[in-house]
Design a protein around this motif. Structure first.
Motif, mmCIF file in Angstrom:
data_model
loop_
_atom_site.group_PDB
_atom_site.id
_atom_site.type_symbol
_atom_site.label_atom_id
_atom_site.label_comp_id
_atom_site.label_asym_id
_atom_site.label_seq_id
_atom_site.Cartn_x
_atom_site.Cartn_y
_atom_site.Cartn_z
ATOM 1 N N LEU A 22 6.902 -7.262 -13.922
ATOM 2 C CA LEU A 22 5.693 -6.473 -14.162
ATOM 3 C C LEU A 22 5.721 -5.146 -13.420
ATOM 4 O O LEU A 22 4.689 -4.468 -13.301
ATOM 5 C CB LEU A 22 4.452 -7.272 -13.716
ATOM 6 N N ASP A 23 6.873 -4.744 -12.922
ATOM 7 C CA ASP A 23 6.992 -3.539 -12.098
ATOM 8 C C ASP A 23 6.324 -2.324 -12.753
ATOM 9 O O ASP A 23 6.588 -2.005 -13.919
ATOM 10 C CB ASP A 23 8.467 -3.202 -11.841
ATOM 11 N N GLY A 24 5.467 -1.659 -11.981
ATOM 12 C CA GLY A 24 4.843 -0.422 -12.437
ATOM 13 C C GLY A 24 3.807 -0.584 -13.530
ATOM 14 O O GLY A 24 3.303 0.407 -14.059
ATOM 15 N N GLY A 25 3.452 -1.815 -13.858
ATOM 16 C CA GLY A 25 2.488 -2.052 -14.934
ATOM 17 C C GLY A 25 1.062 -1.700 -14.542
ATOM 18 O O GLY A 25 0.694 -1.744 -13.373
ATOM 19 N N ASP A 26 0.256 -1.328 -15.536
ATOM 20 C CA ASP A 26 -1.154 -1.012 -15.326
ATOM 21 C C ASP A 26 -1.994 -2.199 -15.778
ATOM 22 O O ASP A 26 -2.179 -2.422 -16.980
ATOM 23 C CB ASP A 26 -1.532 0.246 -16.128
ATOM 24 N N PHE A 27 -2.494 -2.961 -14.797
ATOM 25 C CA PHE A 27 -3.292 -4.152 -15.074
ATOM 26 C C PHE A 27 -4.703 -4.011 -14.499
ATOM 27 O O PHE A 27 -5.305 -4.992 -14.090
ATOM 28 C CB PHE A 27 -2.615 -5.393 -14.486
ATOM 29 N N LYS A 28 -5.222 -2.816 -14.493
ATOM 30 C CA LYS A 28 -6.572 -2.605 -13.953
ATOM 31 C C LYS A 28 -7.581 -3.446 -14.732
ATOM 32 O O LYS A 28 -7.541 -3.515 -15.964
ATOM 33 C CB LYS A 28 -6.970 -1.129 -14.017
ATOM 34 N N ASN A 29 -8.488 -4.095 -13.980
ATOM 35 C CA ASN A 29 -9.566 -4.905 -14.574
ATOM 36 C C ASN A 29 -9.061 -6.052 -15.453
ATOM 37 O O ASN A 29 -9.795 -6.556 -16.308
ATOM 38 C CB ASN A 29 -10.510 -4.022 -15.396
ATOM 39 N N ALA A 30 -7.809 -6.458 -15.260
ATOM 40 C CA ALA A 30 -7.251 -7.562 -16.043
ATOM 41 C C ALA A 30 -7.708 -8.907 -15.475
ATOM 42 O O ALA A 30 -8.120 -8.996 -14.319
ATOM 43 C CB ALA A 30 -5.733 -7.487 -16.049
ATOM 44 N N GLU A 31 -7.629 -9.945 -16.297
ATOM 45 C CA GLU A 31 -7.987 -11.303 -15.868
ATOM 46 C C GLU A 31 -6.750 -12.185 -15.845
ATOM 47 O O GLU A 31 -6.041 -12.291 -16.850
ATOM 48 C CB GLU A 31 -9.028 -11.909 -16.811
ATOM 49 N N PHE A 32 -6.519 -12.802 -14.670
ATOM 50 C CA PHE A 32 -5.383 -13.713 -14.501
ATOM 51 C C PHE A 32 -5.875 -15.059 -13.955
ATOM 52 O O PHE A 32 -5.166 -15.725 -13.225
ATOM 53 C CB PHE A 32 -4.385 -13.142 -13.490
ATOM 54 N N LYS A 33 -7.069 -15.454 -14.292
ATOM 55 C CA LYS A 33 -7.635 -16.672 -13.710
ATOM 56 C C LYS A 33 -6.761 -17.894 -14.016
ATOM 57 O O LYS A 33 -6.503 -18.216 -15.161
ATOM 58 C CB LYS A 33 -9.055 -16.897 -14.239
ATOM 59 N N GLY A 34 -6.284 -18.528 -12.933
ATOM 60 C CA GLY A 34 -5.450 -19.717 -13.091
ATOM 61 C C GLY A 34 -4.072 -19.460 -13.663
ATOM 62 O O GLY A 34 -3.356 -20.394 -14.008
ATOM 63 N N ALA A 35 -3.662 -18.202 -13.755
ATOM 64 C CA ALA A 35 -2.343 -17.870 -14.313
ATOM 65 C C ALA A 35 -1.230 -18.178 -13.317
ATOM 66 O O ALA A 35 -1.445 -18.177 -12.108
ATOM 67 C CB ALA A 35 -2.295 -16.394 -14.697
ATOM 68 N N ASP A 36 -0.026 -18.432 -13.837
ATOM 69 C CA ASP A 36 1.141 -18.722 -13.001
ATOM 70 C C ASP A 36 2.038 -17.491 -12.946
ATOM 71 O O ASP A 36 2.713 -17.173 -13.919
ATOM 72 C CB ASP A 36 1.909 -19.921 -13.553
ATOM 73 N N LEU A 37 2.014 -16.786 -11.801
ATOM 74 C CA LEU A 37 2.860 -15.611 -11.599
ATOM 75 C C LEU A 37 3.904 -15.865 -10.514
ATOM 76 O O LEU A 37 4.398 -14.934 -9.886
ATOM 77 C CB LEU A 37 2.013 -14.396 -11.215
#
Length: 227
Positions: free
Chosen positions: A110-125
């Motif tokens: 995900l390098d340099g990605g724009d994830f402003k205001n994104a939802e990752f609830k319970g996601a596996d990163l």
């Protein structure tokens, strides 16, 4: 009972019939909507997505895009909840407002990605690469970020409540105003991280390297305000 219904005034009987018809129509419409929704999702052309790398506001929930190169992709405001993005390349992707709740992003780039205001609830990163990623005001509550590389990441105002960040790398990360309540940061690398005004209520920092990090009160663990 039939004779009683017939005996009712015409106006009342018509009103009663209209209500039944209206109720049936509403139920029928709801059934139609429920039937149409999955069809809309099925119409998504995965091959086209891989070709154009663009799908703003699309419903891509549950889609399998694992091990694909989507560098520079534009999925702003799309719904990718439950999607499989394991080992997927999303370098410099435009993902602001995207929903990735319960998504699989382990070993993703995900390098340099724009994830402003994104939802990752319970996601596996877990084990994901996220250097210089912008997660401003993102919701990562209960997300798994074990051994995730978040060096120089922008996590200003992010919700990391209950997140598992065991052994994650947050060197130089910007966590100003972030909510880390009940988060697990045991053995995390947090050198030079900026935690000013962050919430660290019941946060597990056991074994974390906080060398020259800025704590919520504005000073480092060593009593200096030098960054």
């Amino acid at each position: 009972m039939l004779s009683a219904a017939v005996a009712l005034p015409i106006a009342i009987r018509l009103s009663f019939v209209d209500k039944i018809a209206q109720s049936l129509n509403i139920k029928s419409l709801e059934k139609i909507k429920q039937a149409i929704s999955p069809l809309k999702a099925k119409r998504v052309d995965v091959a086209q997505i891989l070709k154009t790398k663009k799908c703003n506001g699309c419903d891509l929930s549950g889609i399998d895009l694992s091990d694909q190169d989507l560098s520079g992709a534009d999925f702003r405001n799309a719904n990718l909840s439950g999607a499989n993005l394991t080992k997927t390349k999303l370098k410099d992707a435009k993902m602001s407002g995207v929903r990735l709740n319960q998504a699989k992003l382990s070993y993703a780039d995900l390098d340099g990605g724009d994830f402003k205001n994104a939802e990752f609830k319970g996601a596996d990163l877990s084990n994901a690469q996220a250097l210089n990623v912008d997660l401003t005001k993102a919701n990562l509550s209960m997300a798994i970020l074990k051994s995730t590389e978040l060096r120089d990441a922008n996590l200003i105002g992010a919700n990391l409540t209950g997140a598992d960040m065991t052994q994650a790398s947050l060197v130089g990360a910007h966590l100003t105003g972030a909510n880390l309540t009940n988060a697990n940061l045991s053995n995390a690398l947090m050198r030079y991280a900026d935690l000013s005004k962050a919430t660290l209520k019941q946060t597990n920092l056991k074994g974390a390297d906080l060398s020259l990090a800025i704590m919520p009160d504005g000073i480092t663990p060593y009593g200096t305000n030098q960054y």
